[in-house]
Design a protein around this motif. Structure first.
Motif, mmCIF file in Angstrom:
data_model
loop_
_atom_site.group_PDB
_atom_site.id
_atom_site.type_symbol
_atom_site.label_atom_id
_atom_site.label_comp_id
_atom_site.label_asym_id
_atom_site.label_seq_id
_atom_site.Cartn_x
_atom_site.Cartn_y
_atom_site.Cartn_z
ATOM 1 N N ILE A 1 -8.459 3.135 -46.087
ATOM 2 C CA ILE A 1 -9.452 2.262 -46.693
ATOM 3 C C ILE A 1 -9.577 2.621 -48.173
ATOM 4 O O ILE A 1 -9.971 3.734 -48.521
ATOM 5 C CB ILE A 1 -10.813 2.404 -45.994
ATOM 6 N N LYS A 2 -9.258 1.656 -49.036
ATOM 7 C CA LYS A 2 -9.334 1.890 -50.473
ATOM 8 C C LYS A 2 -10.677 1.441 -51.051
ATOM 9 O O LYS A 2 -10.975 1.697 -52.219
ATOM 10 C CB LYS A 2 -8.188 1.161 -51.173
ATOM 11 N N THR A 3 -11.459 0.779 -50.245
ATOM 12 C CA THR A 3 -12.767 0.278 -50.675
ATOM 13 C C THR A 3 -13.652 1.410 -51.173
ATOM 14 O O THR A 3 -13.741 2.465 -50.539
ATOM 15 C CB THR A 3 -13.469 -0.421 -49.494
ATOM 16 N N ILE A 4 -14.335 1.182 -52.299
ATOM 17 C CA ILE A 4 -15.309 2.146 -52.802
ATOM 18 C C ILE A 4 -16.635 1.885 -52.097
ATOM 19 O O ILE A 4 -17.156 0.764 -52.115
ATOM 20 C CB ILE A 4 -15.490 2.032 -54.323
ATOM 21 N N ILE A 5 -17.191 2.923 -51.495
ATOM 22 C CA ILE A 5 -18.398 2.807 -50.675
ATOM 23 C C ILE A 5 -19.592 3.394 -51.422
ATOM 24 O O ILE A 5 -19.495 4.460 -52.029
ATOM 25 C CB ILE A 5 -18.215 3.559 -49.342
ATOM 26 N N GLY A 6 -20.718 2.694 -51.343
ATOM 27 C CA GLY A 6 -21.928 3.215 -51.959
ATOM 28 C C GLY A 6 -23.167 2.697 -51.268
ATOM 29 O O GLY A 6 -23.105 1.776 -50.438
ATOM 30 N N SER A 7 -24.315 3.280 -51.615
ATOM 31 C CA SER A 7 -25.603 2.823 -51.091
ATOM 32 C C SER A 7 -26.639 2.887 -52.202
ATOM 33 O O SER A 7 -27.051 3.974 -52.617
ATOM 34 C CB SER A 7 -26.063 3.657 -49.909
ATOM 35 N N THR A 8 -27.072 1.731 -52.675
ATOM 36 C CA THR A 8 -28.079 1.698 -53.733
ATOM 37 C C THR A 8 -29.469 2.051 -53.220
ATOM 38 O O THR A 8 -30.392 2.262 -54.018
ATOM 39 C CB THR A 8 -28.109 0.311 -54.403
ATOM 40 N N LYS A 9 -29.637 2.147 -51.895
ATOM 41 C CA LYS A 9 -30.932 2.583 -51.348
ATOM 42 C C LYS A 9 -31.251 4.022 -51.754
ATOM 43 O O LYS A 9 -32.402 4.442 -51.666
ATOM 44 C CB LYS A 9 -30.941 2.466 -49.825
ATOM 45 N N SER A 10 -30.249 4.764 -52.173
ATOM 46 C CA SER A 10 -30.507 6.119 -52.667
ATOM 47 C C SER A 10 -31.418 6.085 -53.886
ATOM 48 O O SER A 10 -32.095 7.067 -54.186
ATOM 49 C CB SER A 10 -29.189 6.811 -53.015
ATOM 50 N N MET A 11 -31.473 4.933 -54.559
ATOM 51 C CA MET A 11 -32.294 4.785 -55.768
ATOM 52 C C MET A 11 -33.500 3.878 -55.548
ATOM 53 O O MET A 11 -34.604 4.180 -56.001
ATOM 54 C CB MET A 11 -31.427 4.250 -56.905
ATOM 55 N N THR A 12 -33.290 2.766 -54.873
ATOM 56 C CA THR A 12 -34.366 1.775 -54.696
ATOM 57 C C THR A 12 -35.264 2.057 -53.507
ATOM 58 O O THR A 12 -36.359 1.506 -53.417
ATOM 59 C CB THR A 12 -33.792 0.370 -54.495
ATOM 60 N N GLY A 13 -34.808 2.910 -52.589
ATOM 61 C CA GLY A 13 -35.466 2.990 -51.300
ATOM 62 C C GLY A 13 -35.082 1.773 -50.468
ATOM 63 O O GLY A 13 -34.231 0.966 -50.861
ATOM 64 N N HIS A 14 -35.728 1.622 -49.331
ATOM 65 C CA HIS A 14 -35.396 0.550 -48.391
ATOM 66 C C HIS A 14 -36.476 -0.527 -48.445
ATOM 67 O O HIS A 14 -37.616 -0.293 -48.044
ATOM 68 C CB HIS A 14 -35.271 1.140 -46.985
ATOM 69 N N LEU A 15 -36.120 -1.704 -48.949
ATOM 70 C CA LEU A 15 -37.074 -2.796 -49.114
ATOM 71 C C LEU A 15 -37.181 -3.687 -47.869
ATOM 72 O O LEU A 15 -37.640 -4.829 -47.957
ATOM 73 C CB LEU A 15 -36.716 -3.652 -50.331
ATOM 74 N N LEU A 16 -36.742 -3.184 -46.720
ATOM 75 C CA LEU A 16 -36.856 -3.914 -45.458
ATOM 76 C C LEU A 16 -36.282 -5.332 -45.601
ATOM 77 O O LEU A 16 -35.116 -5.501 -45.881
ATOM 78 C CB LEU A 16 -38.309 -3.933 -44.991
ATOM 79 N N GLY A 17 -37.120 -6.359 -45.435
ATOM 80 C CA GLY A 17 -36.632 -7.729 -45.483
ATOM 81 C C GLY A 17 -36.129 -8.176 -46.833
ATOM 82 O O GLY A 17 -35.444 -9.192 -46.942
ATOM 83 N N ALA A 18 -36.435 -7.441 -47.892
ATOM 84 C CA ALA A 18 -35.944 -7.772 -49.233
ATOM 85 C C ALA A 18 -34.704 -6.967 -49.606
ATOM 86 O O ALA A 18 -34.111 -7.202 -50.664
ATOM 87 C CB ALA A 18 -37.032 -7.530 -50.274
#
Length: 414
Positions: A328-345
């Protein structure tokens, strides 16, 4: 023949910024939106911090009458939608209002209003003291309704609810209605205002959220061996989806194209994701197939990855299932590390992050992750600590929700 669907407007109200420009700048800079809760005294709760909006004054955007008849989640929706509509630049006077719709999402709706009104009733010794605005303010469809009323849009108008997959559900529905020719433009996205005693208390009692009260900014750490739960966030994200031919004819700026979207169910557990990621894998594959792409074509994958011990690994397993053990060459990330989890948003602001990565050829970092969980194969490629300059033609955004909801959307450079 299905119509092509593109994004022509973006709006964001997030813990990292109160508009798209500031939100994106702070994402790329790797800033955390987490801090001790100021909205109420959370000192008795297991979790005492969250990702709140910063330096935001709703009276700069709405008048007293609008504030009186709307819950906070609707107010957030109106602000984000206003920015996206202005950004898109379409003129209602030059269109049939029945060609413009709203499909909006919220996982909890007017939690703040519901909590306040029921508490007020209890304090009144059983005497009815409910506001006449109680029901209109807390029902979850009111955000889409108020966007319609505020702007005079008379087309498709409804709300999706699929927990934390809600925004992607809304985006997917907007995508499908436009490509079927049932609308020219749809304002879509999601909003959430969950930083209330009942919401924080409920998730705290489940032990779903991180309890790093002494170090909030480093609490959300997707994929890390020491992750201990998600961090709550609030805000809204809005996208203007438009028929491609209509956008070109009016000379609109096009950010990217929506090429595929899919939803499946885990049919497994009320709150836990399927450990093997079976439903998630199927949704990812369906969205890619609809796009005419494979996982090898995805340059950036913004994972749902909330920083929970079980959820992050199940999503990794889903990705491995889609790849069929190929590299898998796809770059993986998670912006929730910064924004937190906005649930439905969450899906809406993460869709914006994916789209901006295509526009700017930059992938935001995953902060706080220092030691990857050893269960994660070392062949996977993550963007950690710092943003990455990278060619991004295709970006995919994953969302999953309580109840086993899996929602995936794929975006492509035009």
């Amino acid at each position: 023949m299905l119509n092509r669907v593109v994004i022509t407007g973006l709006g964001a109200l997030t813990p990292l910024g109160n508009n798209v420009k500031t939100y994106w700048q702070n994402l790329v800079a790797g800033k955390s939106g987490a801090a001790t809760i100021t909205r109420f005294d959370a000192s008795l709760f297991r979790t005492q911090f969250a990702c709140e909006l910063k330096d935001f004054n709703i009276t700069d955007h709405l008048d007293k009458a609008e504030l009186k008849r709307t819950d906070t989640f609707t107010q957030y929706a109106l602000v984000a939608a206003d920015e996206a509509i202005k950004d898109s630049g379409f003129e209602l006077s030059k269109m049939d209002p029945f060609d413009i719709g709203i499909i909006w999402g919220s996982g909890q709706g007017g939690m703040e209003t519901f909590e306040e009104q029921v508490t007020e009733y209890a304090r009144g010794n059983g005497q009815p003291r409910f506001s006449p605005f109680f029901v209109p303010k807390f029902i979850s469809n009111m955000a889409s309704g108020m966007i319609s009323i505020r702007n005079g849009f008379m087309g498709i108008n409804y709300t999706t609810v699929s927990a934390c997959a809600t925004s992607n559900t809304a985006i997917m529905d907007a995508f499908n209605y436009i490509r079927l020719g049932k609308a020219k433009i749809i304002v879509t996205g999601g909003s959430e205002a969950p930083i209330t005693p009942a919401s924080i208390g409920g998730f705290s009692s489940m032990k779903a959220m991180s309890a790093r009260n002494d170090d909030p900014q480093h609490a959300s750490r997707p994929f890390d061996i020491d992750r201990d739960g998600f961090v709550m966030g609030e805000g809204a994200g809005a996208l203007v989806l438009e028929d491609y031919d209509h956008a070109v004819a009016r000379g609109a700026h096009i950010y990217a194209e929506v090429t595929g979207a899919s939803m499946t169910a885990d049919a497994y557990h009320m709150t836990a994701t399927h450990p093997e990621g079976l439903g998630a894998a199927r949704a990812m594959q369906q969205a890619l197939t609809e796009s005419g792409l494979s996982i090898e074509d995805v340059d950036y994958l913004n994972m749902h990855a909330t920083s929970t011990p079980v959820g992050d690994l199940s999503e990794i397993n889903a990705l491995l299932a889609v790849s069929k053990n190929k590299e898998i060459k796809t770059i993986i990330g998670s912006t929730k590390s910064m924004t937190g989890h906005l649930l439905g948003a969450a899906g809406a602001i993460e869709a914006i992050a994916a789209i901006k990565s295509i526009e700017n050829q930059v992938i935001p970092p995953t902060i706080n992750t220092t030691t990857l969980d050893p269960a994660i194969p070392d062949t996977l490629k993550f963007v950690l600590k710092d943003a990455m300059d990278h060619k991004v033609k295709v970006a995919m955004s994953n969302t999953f929700g309580f109840g086993g909801h899996n929602g995936i959307v794929v975006f492509k450079a035009i």
